[in-house]
Design a protein around this motif. Structure first.
Motif, PDB file in Angstrom:
ATOM      1  N   MET A 114       0.867  -1.176   0.000  1.00 52.74           N
ATOM      2  CA  MET A 114       0.000   0.000   0.000  1.00 52.74           C
ATOM      3  C   MET A 114       0.896   1.216   0.000  1.00 52.74           C
ATOM      4  O   MET A 114       1.951   1.200   0.621  1.00 52.74           O
ATOM      5  CB  MET A 114      -0.866  -0.057   1.252  1.00 52.74           C
ATOM      6  N   MET A 115       0.538   2.236  -0.749  1.00 52.22           N
ATOM      7  CA  MET A 115       1.326   3.467  -0.733  1.00 52.22           C
ATOM      8  C   MET A 115       0.426   4.646  -1.053  1.00 52.22           C
ATOM      9  O   MET A 115      -0.691   4.478  -1.542  1.00 52.22           O
ATOM     10  CB  MET A 115       2.496   3.407  -1.715  1.00 52.22           C
ATOM     11  N   THR A 116       0.914   5.835  -0.735  1.00 49.85           N
ATOM     12  CA  THR A 116       0.240   7.060  -1.149  1.00 49.85           C
ATOM     13  C   THR A 116       1.211   7.861  -1.991  1.00 49.85           C
ATOM     14  O   THR A 116       2.412   7.927  -1.689  1.00 49.85           O
ATOM     15  CB  THR A 116      -0.219   7.899   0.056  1.00 49.85           C
ATOM     16  N   LEU A 117       0.710   8.433  -3.074  1.00 51.56           N
ATOM     17  CA  LEU A 117       1.533   9.244  -3.949  1.00 51.56           C
ATOM     18  C   LEU A 117       0.844  10.581  -4.199  1.00 51.56           C
ATOM     19  O   LEU A 117      -0.396  10.618  -4.366  1.00 51.56           O
ATOM     20  CB  LEU A 117       1.745   8.552  -5.300  1.00 51.56           C
ATOM     21  N   GLU A 118       1.607  11.637  -4.221  1.00 49.78           N
ATOM     22  CA  GLU A 118       1.042  12.944  -4.507  1.00 49.78           C
ATOM     23  C   GLU A 118       0.345  12.928  -5.860  1.00 49.78           C
ATOM     24  O   GLU A 118       0.907  12.437  -6.849  1.00 49.78           O
ATOM     25  CB  GLU A 118       2.151  14.004  -4.487  1.00 49.78           C
ATOM     26  N   GLY A 119      -0.856  13.403  -5.896  1.00 50.30           N
ATOM     27  CA  GLY A 119      -1.625  13.422  -7.132  1.00 50.30           C
ATOM     28  C   GLY A 119      -2.421  12.163  -7.386  1.00 50.30           C
ATOM     29  O   GLY A 119      -3.267  12.134  -8.266  1.00 50.30           O
ATOM     30  N   TYR A 120      -2.129  11.087  -6.652  1.00 54.36           N
ATOM     31  CA  TYR A 120      -2.829   9.816  -6.820  1.00 54.36           C
ATOM     32  C   TYR A 120      -3.651   9.447  -5.590  1.00 54.36           C
ATOM     33  O   TYR A 120      -4.654   8.782  -5.685  1.00 54.36           O
ATOM     34  CB  TYR A 120      -1.851   8.674  -7.108  1.00 54.36           C
ATOM     35  N   GLY A 121      -3.152   9.789  -4.409  1.00 57.01           N
ATOM     36  CA  GLY A 121      -3.799   9.367  -3.173  1.00 57.01           C
ATOM     37  C   GLY A 121      -3.346   7.978  -2.785  1.00 57.01           C
ATOM     38  O   GLY A 121      -2.243   7.546  -3.117  1.00 57.01           O
ATOM     39  N   ALA A 122      -4.207   7.270  -2.088  1.00 56.04           N
ATOM     40  CA  ALA A 122      -3.865   5.925  -1.618  1.00 56.04           C
ATOM     41  C   ALA A 122      -3.967   4.921  -2.753  1.00 56.04           C
ATOM     42  O   ALA A 122      -4.930   4.913  -3.508  1.00 56.04           O
ATOM     43  CB  ALA A 122      -4.776   5.512  -0.485  1.00 56.04           C
TER      44      ALA A 122
END
Length: 70
Positions: free
Chosen positions: A61-69
């Motif tokens: 699981m990860m969060t990325l700026e512009g994508y969210g979770a």
């Protein structure tokens, strides 16, 4: 019938050392399907019983700026 699927990263992240900057986002979010039922015809309604779900020993699981979770 048995289905084996991949995670949304195509099983490319195996350890904490695998980072998103090494991911090829053109090969992420695989979907399982479509599914073919030989005797089904357009307009048919199908009922599905899920008898068992087995998951892997680890998950990602990860969060990325512009994508969210993800």
């Amino acid at each position: 019938m048995r289905f084996i699927t991949q995670d949304c990263f195509g099983n490319r992240i195996k350890t904490e050392a695998d980072h998103e900057d090494n991911l090829d986002f053109t090969h992420t979010n695989p979907a399982t399907g479509p599914l073919c039922i030989d005797s089904a015809e357009p307009g048919d309604v199908l009922a599905v019983d899920i008898l068992d779900i087995q998951v892997a020993d680890n998950g990602v699981m990860m969060t990325l700026e512009g994508y969210g979770a993800l």
